[in-house]
Design a protein around this motif. Sequence first.
Motif, short mmCIF file in Angstrom:
data_model
loop_
_atom_site.label_atom_id
_atom_site.label_comp_id
_atom_site.label_asym_id
_atom_site.label_seq_id
_atom_site.Cartn_x
_atom_site.Cartn_y
_atom_site.Cartn_z
N UNK A 87 -3.71 16.65 20.95
CA UNK A 87 -4.73 15.81 21.64
C UNK A 87 -5.32 16.61 19.90
N UNK A 88 -6.11 17.82 20.04
CA UNK A 88 -6.94 18.12 19.21
C UNK A 88 -6.81 17.20 17.53
N UNK A 89 -5.73 16.56 16.78
CA UNK A 89 -5.70 15.72 16.10
C UNK A 89 -6.04 14.88 15.96
N UNK A 90 -6.33 14.15 17.51
CA UNK A 90 -7.45 12.77 17.46
C UNK A 90 -8.23 12.60 16.80
N UNK A 91 -7.55 11.59 16.06
CA UNK A 91 -9.72 11.57 14.57
C UNK A 91 -8.31 9.99 14.11
N UNK A 92 -9.89 9.29 13.18
CA UNK A 92 -9.58 8.26 12.21
C UNK A 92 -9.80 9.09 11.03
N UNK A 93 -7.97 9.33 10.75
CA UNK A 93 -7.61 9.55 9.54
C UNK A 93 -8.12 8.97 7.65
N UNK A 94 -8.22 8.89 6.82
CA UNK A 94 -9.26 8.81 5.67
C UNK A 94 -7.98 8.81 4.22
N UNK A 95 -7.52 8.73 3.38
CA UNK A 95 -7.12 8.68 2.08
C UNK A 95 -8.30 8.39 1.37
N UNK A 96 -8.12 9.23 0.57
CA UNK A 96 -9.52 10.02 -0.32
C UNK A 96 -8.33 10.20 -1.92
N UNK A 97 -9.29 9.63 -3.48
CA UNK A 97 -8.19 9.97 -3.72
C UNK A 97 -9.01 9.74 -5.75
N UNK A 98 -9.12 10.86 -6.71
CA UNK A 98 -9.71 10.89 -7.50
C UNK A 98 -8.62 10.07 -9.16
N UNK A 99 -9.53 9.50 -9.22
CA UNK A 99 -8.91 8.23 -10.19
C UNK A 99 -9.47 7.98 -11.49
N UNK A 100 -8.70 7.75 -12.71
CA UNK A 100 -8.46 7.59 -13.97
C UNK A 100 -8.82 6.51 -14.05
N UNK A 101 -10.13 5.49 -13.93
CA UNK A 101 -9.74 3.91 -14.23
C UNK A 101 -9.18 3.94 -16.31
N UNK A 102 -8.32 2.89 -16.14
CA UNK A 102 -7.74 2.57 -17.13
C UNK A 102 -8.77 2.11 -18.25
N UNK A 103 -8.61 2.52 -19.29
CA UNK A 103 -9.49 2.56 -20.53
C UNK A 103 -10.57 2.86 -20.35
N UNK A 104 -10.47 3.96 -20.08
CA UNK A 104 -11.73 4.50 -19.40
C UNK A 104 -11.85 6.32 -19.20
N UNK A 105 -13.00 7.45 -19.04
CA UNK A 105 -12.36 8.12 -18.94
C UNK A 105 -13.03 8.81 -17.87
N UNK A 106 -13.54 7.91 -17.41
CA UNK A 106 -14.61 8.17 -16.06
C UNK A 106 -13.36 8.75 -14.88
N UNK A 107 -13.51 9.66 -14.09
CA UNK A 107 -12.96 10.24 -13.10
C UNK A 107 -14.20 9.45 -12.11
N UNK A 108 -13.73 8.73 -10.93
CA UNK A 108 -14.02 7.87 -9.87
C UNK A 108 -13.03 8.37 -7.80
N UNK A 109 -13.91 8.72 -7.34
CA UNK A 109 -13.30 8.94 -6.27
C UNK A 109 -13.06 7.50 -5.70
N UNK A 110 -12.43 7.37 -4.70
CA UNK A 110 -12.58 6.37 -3.99
C UNK A 110 -12.18 6.91 -2.42
#
Length: 121
Positions: A87-110
């Motif tokens: 029961x203590x696992x009850x929660x909203x679960x969210x996915x998070x990813x660190x992505x390098x966008x195409x044609x850039x060198x930038x790492x962004x979190x989503x």
Amino acid sequence: QVQLVESGGGLVQAGGSLRLSCAASGRISSINYMRWYRQAPGKQRELVAGITNTDNTDYADSVKGRFTISRDNAKNTVYLQMNSLKPSDTAAYYCNAGVIITDTARLRGYWGQGTQVTVSS
């Protein structure tokens, strides 16, 4: 530019299992890391598990031995297999990813929109 879509949440009895999925799409060159967080009502969001692009994994102490994170790089998808749920696992679960966008060198979190997991006693 990048969308994360979670699925697999639901209602389960204590001791049961669920498998969450999170699929990333959009202008993705590569994904550096993928993580699962959760947030219960009235509590801060906490890191549950993470996996890097070299398959290094990390888990919160509260889920070690019960949850397993994995990823399918070809599908830009991360999974969270949750066993022996409490029961203590009850929660909203969210996915998070660190992505390098195409044609850039930038790492962004989503972030995904979240999926609810409810464990009944």
